[in-house]
Write an enzyme that holds these catalytic residues in place. Structure first.
Site, mmCIF file in Angstrom:
data_model
loop_
_atom_site.group_PDB
_atom_site.id
_atom_site.type_symbol
_atom_site.label_atom_id
_atom_site.label_comp_id
_atom_site.label_asym_id
_atom_site.label_seq_id
_atom_site.Cartn_x
_atom_site.Cartn_y
_atom_site.Cartn_z
ATOM 1 N N ARG A 67 -26.639 4.564 -11.352
ATOM 2 C CA ARG A 67 -27.040 4.036 -10.031
ATOM 3 C C ARG A 67 -26.527 2.622 -9.774
ATOM 4 N NH1 ARG A 67 -32.047 6.351 -11.448
ATOM 5 N NH2 ARG A 67 -32.226 8.433 -10.560
ATOM 6 N N LYS B 265 -14.762 -1.678 0.318
ATOM 7 C CA LYS B 265 -14.686 -0.216 0.463
ATOM 8 C C LYS B 265 -14.103 0.370 -0.813
ATOM 9 C CE LYS B 265 -13.769 0.435 5.403
ATOM 10 N NZ LYS B 265 -12.807 1.046 6.328
ATOM 11 N N GLU C 182 1.725 -3.918 4.850
ATOM 12 C CA GLU C 182 0.387 -4.420 5.208
ATOM 13 C C GLU C 182 0.437 -5.929 5.495
ATOM 14 O OE1 GLU C 182 -1.800 -2.130 5.723
ATOM 15 O OE2 GLU C 182 -1.164 -0.460 4.428
ATOM 16 N N LYS D 213 -7.466 -10.913 5.647
ATOM 17 C CA LYS D 213 -8.280 -9.691 5.540
ATOM 18 C C LYS D 213 -9.746 -10.026 5.303
ATOM 19 C CE LYS D 213 -9.237 -5.148 4.006
ATOM 20 N NZ LYS D 213 -8.978 -3.947 3.249
ATOM 21 N N GLU E 95 -17.370 -2.266 10.176
ATOM 22 C CA GLU E 95 -16.350 -1.718 11.069
ATOM 23 C C GLU E 95 -16.853 -1.409 12.478
ATOM 24 O OE1 GLU E 95 -12.431 1.057 10.594
ATOM 25 O OE2 GLU E 95 -13.780 0.822 8.916
ATOM 26 N N ARG F 116 -12.683 -5.310 12.634
ATOM 27 C CA ARG F 116 -12.119 -4.634 11.457
ATOM 28 C C ARG F 116 -11.161 -3.518 11.876
ATOM 29 N NH1 ARG F 116 -15.310 -3.692 5.777
ATOM 30 N NH2 ARG F 116 -13.537 -2.947 4.594
ATOM 31 N N ASN G 156 -6.341 -1.335 11.561
ATOM 32 C CA ASN G 156 -5.707 -0.015 11.725
ATOM 33 C C ASN G 156 -4.394 -0.080 12.496
ATOM 34 O OD1 ASN G 156 -7.695 1.413 10.394
ATOM 35 N ND2 ASN G 156 -8.964 1.543 12.232
ATOM 36 N N HIS H 154 -1.638 2.375 11.923
ATOM 37 C CA HIS H 154 -2.164 3.406 11.035
ATOM 38 C C HIS H 154 -2.499 4.719 11.736
ATOM 39 C CE1 HIS H 154 -2.180 0.274 8.070
ATOM 40 N NE2 HIS H 154 -2.707 1.065 7.153
ATOM 41 N N HIS I 92 -0.706 7.481 9.910
ATOM 42 C CA HIS I 92 -1.346 8.525 9.108
ATOM 43 C C HIS I 92 -0.830 9.906 9.472
ATOM 44 C CE1 HIS I 92 -4.935 5.849 7.875
ATOM 45 N NE2 HIS I 92 -4.085 5.974 6.884
ATOM 46 N N HIS J 148 2.952 5.390 2.024
ATOM 47 C CA HIS J 148 2.049 4.821 3.029
ATOM 48 C C HIS J 148 2.710 3.685 3.823
ATOM 49 C CE1 HIS J 148 -1.705 3.713 4.889
ATOM 50 N NE2 HIS J 148 -1.582 2.470 4.444
HETATM 51 N N1 LIG Z 1 -10.422 0.059 -0.285
HETATM 52 C C1 LIG Z 1 -9.644 -0.322 0.688
HETATM 53 O O1 LIG Z 1 -10.061 -1.033 1.614
HETATM 54 C C2 LIG Z 1 -8.206 0.090 0.652
HETATM 55 C C3 LIG Z 1 -7.282 -0.503 1.534
HETATM 56 C C4 LIG Z 1 -5.948 -0.133 1.446
HETATM 57 C C5 LIG Z 1 -5.548 0.833 0.517
HETATM 58 N N2 LIG Z 1 -6.471 1.395 -0.315
HETATM 59 C C6 LIG Z 1 -6.075 2.405 -1.303
HETATM 60 O O2 LIG Z 1 -5.118 1.861 -2.179
HETATM 61 C C7 LIG Z 1 -4.334 2.912 -2.723
HETATM 62 C C8 LIG Z 1 -2.877 2.476 -2.738
HETATM 63 O O3 LIG Z 1 -2.742 1.345 -3.558
HETATM 64 P P1 LIG Z 1 -1.379 1.066 -4.345
HETATM 65 O O4 LIG Z 1 -0.252 1.149 -3.398
HETATM 66 O O5 LIG Z 1 -1.574 -0.152 -5.155
HETATM 67 O O6 LIG Z 1 -1.247 2.385 -5.229
HETATM 68 P P2 LIG Z 1 -1.356 2.663 -6.796
HETATM 69 O O7 LIG Z 1 -2.597 2.141 -7.374
HETATM 70 O O8 LIG Z 1 -1.065 4.110 -6.965
HETATM 71 O O9 LIG Z 1 -0.136 1.812 -7.387
HETATM 72 C C9 LIG Z 1 1.184 2.184 -7.070
HETATM 73 C C10 LIG Z 1 1.996 2.407 -8.348
HETATM 74 O O10 LIG Z 1 2.281 1.147 -8.926
HETATM 75 C C11 LIG Z 1 1.865 1.119 -10.285
HETATM 76 N N3 LIG Z 1 1.513 -0.267 -10.582
HETATM 77 C C12 LIG Z 1 0.499 -0.998 -10.049
HETATM 78 N N4 LIG Z 1 0.568 -2.258 -10.494
HETATM 79 C C13 LIG Z 1 1.639 -2.330 -11.311
HETATM 80 C C14 LIG Z 1 2.240 -3.378 -12.060
HETATM 81 N N5 LIG Z 1 1.785 -4.628 -12.008
HETATM 82 N N6 LIG Z 1 3.327 -3.079 -12.806
HETATM 83 C C15 LIG Z 1 3.839 -1.818 -12.813
HETATM 84 N N7 LIG Z 1 3.333 -0.792 -12.126
HETATM 85 C C16 LIG Z 1 2.234 -1.050 -11.383
HETATM 86 C C17 LIG Z 1 0.757 2.131 -10.377
HETATM 87 O O11 LIG Z 1 0.602 2.617 -11.688
HETATM 88 C C18 LIG Z 1 1.254 3.207 -9.421
HETATM 89 O O12 LIG Z 1 2.174 4.038 -10.072
HETATM 90 C C19 LIG Z 1 -4.584 4.136 -1.859
HETATM 91 O O13 LIG Z 1 -5.366 5.065 -2.573
HETATM 92 C C20 LIG Z 1 -5.375 3.583 -0.680
HETATM 93 O O14 LIG Z 1 -6.292 4.509 -0.139
HETATM 94 C C21 LIG Z 1 -7.771 1.033 -0.256
HETATM 95 ZN ZN LIG Z 2 -2.603 0.798 5.063
#
Ligand SMILES: NC(=O)c1ccc[n+]([C@@H]2O[C@H](COP(=O)([O-])OP(=O)(O)OC[C@H]3O[C@@H](n4cnc5c(N)ncnc54)[C@H](O)[C@@H]3O)[C@@H](O)[C@H]2O)c1
Ligand SMILES: [Zn+2]
Length: 319
Positions: free
Chosen positions: A85, A107, A149, A191, A201, A205, A209, A212, A216, A226
């Site tokens: 929890r 989030k 972004e 951000k 949101e 916020r 988008n 997006h 999307h 993305h």
């Molecule tokens: N919570 C939120 O508000 C929010 C906002 C935007 C995106 N997201 C989420 O974030 C995710 C995308 O994030 P991402 O693009 O970082 O993807 P990811 O975590 O898949 O990383 C991308 C790739 O880079 C590699 N990687 C990361 N750091 C590295 C480093 N320092 N050296 C070598 N390799 C490295 C990872 O292993 C992966 O293969 C999505 O799931 C998305 O939904 C969340």
């Molecule tokens: Zn995005």
């Protein structure tokens, strides 16, 4: 880390890529490794992490630290919210996208099949720690993804940031740690400024988008990264801004030029009818139209509801 976490026992959650390159950094703590990438942001990975936490004897006194890209930071926040929890957690984002976007705002969550972020909660970490040395191993395509972004932030909130991005190149940021640190800090401020003012949101916020909505739709249809989808979506939103909002043509071409400079695509051959169908299903759609984020000028965005009729008429000209 031990200075940041007092009187708790730390467990690190990271993915296989980050671990492979940076194992030395984790030597002092137990580490739970996950498979890398979006397809693993799911319940099976949560189950794996929970099993490992149980094996390690994790309890309410455990402190989780998620070290990785957005997949790791999202899943760590989610596990921290539900394990017993709720346990405390911190984040160390290692991709540009996680540094400027995913780790900020509280989030978290996982995907269910094709449905992105279907399960999740909102829970703030105790800290977000920035270690720019991680970026040395980040693949170029992930830098590019993250810059979509960053350019989005500049478009909606910060004309000065936009001109800074025009002045430098991706290579400059990749090779100068001070420069990238300043850039990330600026984006964190944008951000977190937006989410602090609007945690649940209701208003500002939504500006995040920008790019997006159409982004999307084409991301799923064309299986695009993305950042690429958002880039094309931003151009489409700019074209729509030009048509409905008096956004100036010369500003739209500045954006196209900037995106191309950061190796992001600015258009796509697509099936407009199909994209429009996906848009109609968008969860942000209201009875009388879709809420789009449009630009007044670079650095100033607003929300505007566009009727489906109007959108359909102009759709081939904007995308
Ligand atoms: N919570 C939120 O508000 C929010 C906002 C935007 C995106 N997201 C989420 O974030 C995710 C995308 O994030 P991402 O693009 O970082 O993807 P990811 O975590 O898949 O990383 C991308 C790739 O880079 C590699 N990687 C990361 N750091 C590295 C480093 N320092 N050296 C070598 N390799 C490295 C990872 O292993 C992966 O293969 C999505 O799931 C998305 O939904 C969340
Ligand atoms: Zn995005």
């Amino acid at each position: 880390m031990n200075e940041l976490v007092k009187d708790k026992s730390i467990i690190i959650i990271t993915d296989e890529h980050v671990y492979e390159y940076h194992a030395k950094k984790f030597a002092a703590w137990p580490v739970i490794k996950t498979a890398a990438g979006e397809p693993h942001k799911n319940q099976a990975t949560v189950d794996h992490i929970v099993q490992e936490l149980i094996k390690l004897g994790a309890n309410k006194n455990t402190f989780l630290i998620g070290v990785g890209g957005g997949v790791v930071t999202d899943i760590t926040g989610y596990v921290a919210a539900i394990y017993m929890r709720g346990v405390s957690f911190g984040l160390v984002p290692t991709s540009i996208l996680a540094m400027v976007d995913a780790a900020i705002g509280g989030k978290n969550g996982i995907d269910v099949g094709l449905y992105k972020n279907m399960l999740g909660t909102i829970l703030q970490p105790d800290f977000i720690f920035y270690d720019y040395t991680f970026l040395k191993t980040l693949p170029v395509k992930e830098w590019v993804n993250g810059f979509a972004e960053i350019i989005k932030h500049a478009c909606i909130k910060d004309a000065l940031l936009f001109s800074v991005l025009e002045r430098y190149s991706l290579h400059d940021f990749q090779t100068d740690q001070t420069l990238v640190a300043e850039l990330v800090e600026k984006n964190v401020a944008i951000k977190s400024g937006i989410v602090t003012a609007d945690e649940f949101e209701k208003g500002d916020r939504k500006l995040l988008n920008f790019g997006h909505t159409i982004g999307h739709a084409i991301e799923n249809l064309h299986k695009l990264p993305h950042g690429h989808a958002v880039s094309i979506g931003m151009v489409a939103a700019c074209n729509l801004s030009e048509k409905t909002n008096g956004f100036h043509f010369s500003e739209a071409s500045r954006l196209v030029k900037l995106l191309a400079k950061y190796h992001l695509p600015v258009d796509i051959e697509t099936n407009h009818e199909q994209v429009f169908e996906v848009l109609k299903m968008d969860k942000k759609r209201r009875e009388d139209g879709i809420d789009f984020i449009l630009l007044d000028t670079i650095g100033k965005a607003k929300i505007e509801r566009i009727s489906l009729d109007k959108l359909q008429k102009q759709f081939k000209e904007i995308l």
